[in-house]
Design a protein around this motif. Structure first.
Motif, mmCIF file in Angstrom:
data_model
loop_
_atom_site.group_PDB
_atom_site.id
_atom_site.type_symbol
_atom_site.label_atom_id
_atom_site.label_comp_id
_atom_site.label_asym_id
_atom_site.label_seq_id
_atom_site.Cartn_x
_atom_site.Cartn_y
_atom_site.Cartn_z
ATOM 1 N N GLY A 15 19.231 -1.338 5.033
ATOM 2 C CA GLY A 15 20.156 -2.183 4.292
ATOM 3 C C GLY A 15 19.937 -3.674 4.459
ATOM 4 N N GLU A 16 18.957 -4.080 5.247
ATOM 5 C CA GLU A 16 18.687 -5.503 5.481
ATOM 6 C C GLU A 16 17.356 -5.892 4.835
ATOM 7 O OE1 GLU A 16 17.807 -8.506 9.235
ATOM 8 O OE2 GLU A 16 18.876 -6.638 9.611
ATOM 9 N N ARG A 17 17.401 -6.942 4.032
ATOM 10 C CA ARG A 17 16.208 -7.412 3.333
ATOM 11 C C ARG A 17 15.316 -8.208 4.281
ATOM 12 N NH1 ARG A 17 14.426 -11.725 0.506
ATOM 13 N NH2 ARG A 17 13.269 -11.339 -1.394
ATOM 14 N N HIS A 18 14.014 -7.900 4.231
ATOM 15 C CA HIS A 18 13.028 -8.584 5.059
ATOM 16 C C HIS A 18 11.922 -9.146 4.181
ATOM 17 C CE1 HIS A 18 14.426 -7.003 8.974
ATOM 18 N NE2 HIS A 18 14.810 -5.973 8.247
ATOM 19 N N VAL A 19 11.354 -10.258 4.600
ATOM 20 C CA VAL A 19 10.188 -10.827 3.924
ATOM 21 C C VAL A 19 8.975 -10.500 4.778
ATOM 22 C CG1 VAL A 19 9.056 -12.949 3.171
ATOM 23 C CG2 VAL A 19 11.512 -12.643 2.796
ATOM 24 N N LEU A 20 7.971 -9.898 4.154
ATOM 25 C CA LEU A 20 6.750 -9.494 4.832
ATOM 26 C C LEU A 20 5.603 -10.399 4.403
ATOM 27 C CD1 LEU A 20 8.602 -6.903 4.186
ATOM 28 C CD2 LEU A 20 6.596 -5.610 4.816
ATOM 29 N N LYS A 21 4.667 -10.613 5.341
ATOM 30 C CA LYS A 21 3.509 -11.447 5.041
ATOM 31 C C LYS A 21 2.392 -11.075 6.011
ATOM 32 C CE LYS A 21 2.136 -16.279 4.643
ATOM 33 N NZ LYS A 21 2.581 -17.653 4.637
ATOM 34 N N LEU A 22 1.183 -10.935 5.495
ATOM 35 C CA LEU A 22 0.042 -10.639 6.358
ATOM 36 C C LEU A 22 -0.623 -11.938 6.793
ATOM 37 C CD1 LEU A 22 -1.545 -7.490 4.662
ATOM 38 C CD2 LEU A 22 -0.171 -7.606 6.739
ATOM 39 N N THR A 23 -0.118 -12.478 7.890
ATOM 40 C CA THR A 23 -0.725 -13.674 8.490
ATOM 41 C C THR A 23 -2.015 -13.248 9.202
ATOM 42 O OG1 THR A 23 0.459 -13.340 10.551
ATOM 43 C CG2 THR A 23 1.541 -14.720 8.876
ATOM 44 N N LEU A 24 -2.787 -14.203 9.662
ATOM 45 C CA LEU A 24 -4.009 -13.884 10.391
ATOM 46 C C LEU A 24 -3.689 -13.074 11.647
ATOM 47 C CD1 LEU A 24 -7.052 -14.095 10.479
ATOM 48 C CD2 LEU A 24 -6.807 -16.296 11.630
ATOM 49 N N GLY A 25 -2.635 -13.462 12.344
ATOM 50 C CA GLY A 25 -2.221 -12.712 13.532
ATOM 51 C C GLY A 25 -1.792 -11.299 13.196
ATOM 52 N N ALA A 26 -1.051 -11.146 12.096
ATOM 53 C CA ALA A 26 -0.616 -9.815 11.660
ATOM 54 C C ALA A 26 -1.815 -8.966 11.261
ATOM 55 C CB ALA A 26 0.368 -9.937 10.501
ATOM 56 N N LEU A 27 -2.803 -9.582 10.608
ATOM 57 C CA LEU A 27 -4.018 -8.849 10.228
ATOM 58 C C LEU A 27 -4.790 -8.400 11.464
ATOM 59 C CD1 LEU A 27 -5.181 -10.989 7.189
ATOM 60 C CD2 LEU A 27 -4.486 -8.579 7.121
ATOM 61 N N ALA A 28 -4.860 -9.252 12.476
ATOM 62 C CA ALA A 28 -5.540 -8.888 13.723
ATOM 63 C C ALA A 28 -4.822 -7.725 14.400
ATOM 64 C CB ALA A 28 -5.616 -10.091 14.655
ATOM 65 N N GLU A 29 -3.498 -7.769 14.398
ATOM 66 C CA GLU A 29 -2.703 -6.687 14.980
ATOM 67 C C GLU A 29 -2.907 -5.400 14.192
ATOM 68 O OE1 GLU A 29 2.020 -5.884 15.533
ATOM 69 O OE2 GLU A 29 1.300 -7.859 16.136
ATOM 70 N N LEU A 30 -2.953 -5.518 12.877
ATOM 71 C CA LEU A 30 -3.173 -4.364 12.012
ATOM 72 C C LEU A 30 -4.543 -3.743 12.296
ATOM 73 C CD1 LEU A 30 -2.518 -2.534 9.581
ATOM 74 C CD2 LEU A 30 -3.355 -4.375 8.100
ATOM 75 N N GLU A 31 -5.551 -4.582 12.356
ATOM 76 C CA GLU A 31 -6.907 -4.101 12.604
ATOM 77 C C GLU A 31 -6.996 -3.359 13.940
ATOM 78 O OE1 GLU A 31 -11.121 -5.939 11.427
ATOM 79 O OE2 GLU A 31 -10.003 -7.131 12.869
ATOM 80 N N ALA A 32 -6.306 -3.868 14.945
ATOM 81 C CA ALA A 32 -6.321 -3.237 16.266
ATOM 82 C C ALA A 32 -5.667 -1.860 16.241
ATOM 83 C CB ALA A 32 -5.624 -4.134 17.286
#
Length: 104
Positions: A15-32
């Motif tokens: 029920g809570e709206r969030h804004v998502l964004k793939l920053t460089l740090g988020a991409l590094a975390e994703l890749e890991a």
């Protein structure tokens, strides 16, 4: 409000709206956290429609983290995603598209 020109996508969790964004740090975390060697393999799986639900959740979590969310991957497993799995997959695809899209 999510700004698509900055790579942002909106998603409602519990029920809570969030804004998502793939920053460089988020991409590094994703890749890991991926079961692949590179993000290119993930993009190719998305393009071919061969992504798993775990892929979708990892992309969503990375986007949430890039947007400032403090949760972890395990937290998303018990979260109600408005729009369900299809919305999560759409948001994941849009995040990837916006992260690697050349403006103009």
């Amino acid at each position: 409000m999510a700004n698509p020109f900055q790579g942002e996508v909106a998603l409602t969790l519990d029920g809570e709206r969030h804004v998502l964004k793939l920053t460089l740090g988020a991409l590094a975390e994703l890749e890991a956290g991926l079961q692949t060697d590179t993000l290119v393999e993930l993009v190719e799986r998305y393009e071919a429609g061969r992504f798993s639900s775990a892929d979708v959740l990892r992309v969503v979590v990375a986007g949430l983290r890039g947007g400032g969310w403090k949760g972890r991957y395990d937290d998303i497993l018990t979260t109600e995603i408005e729009g369900g799995p299809l919305e999560a997959a759409r948001v994941g695809a849009e995040l990837i598209t916006r992260a690697f899209m050349v403006p103009g």
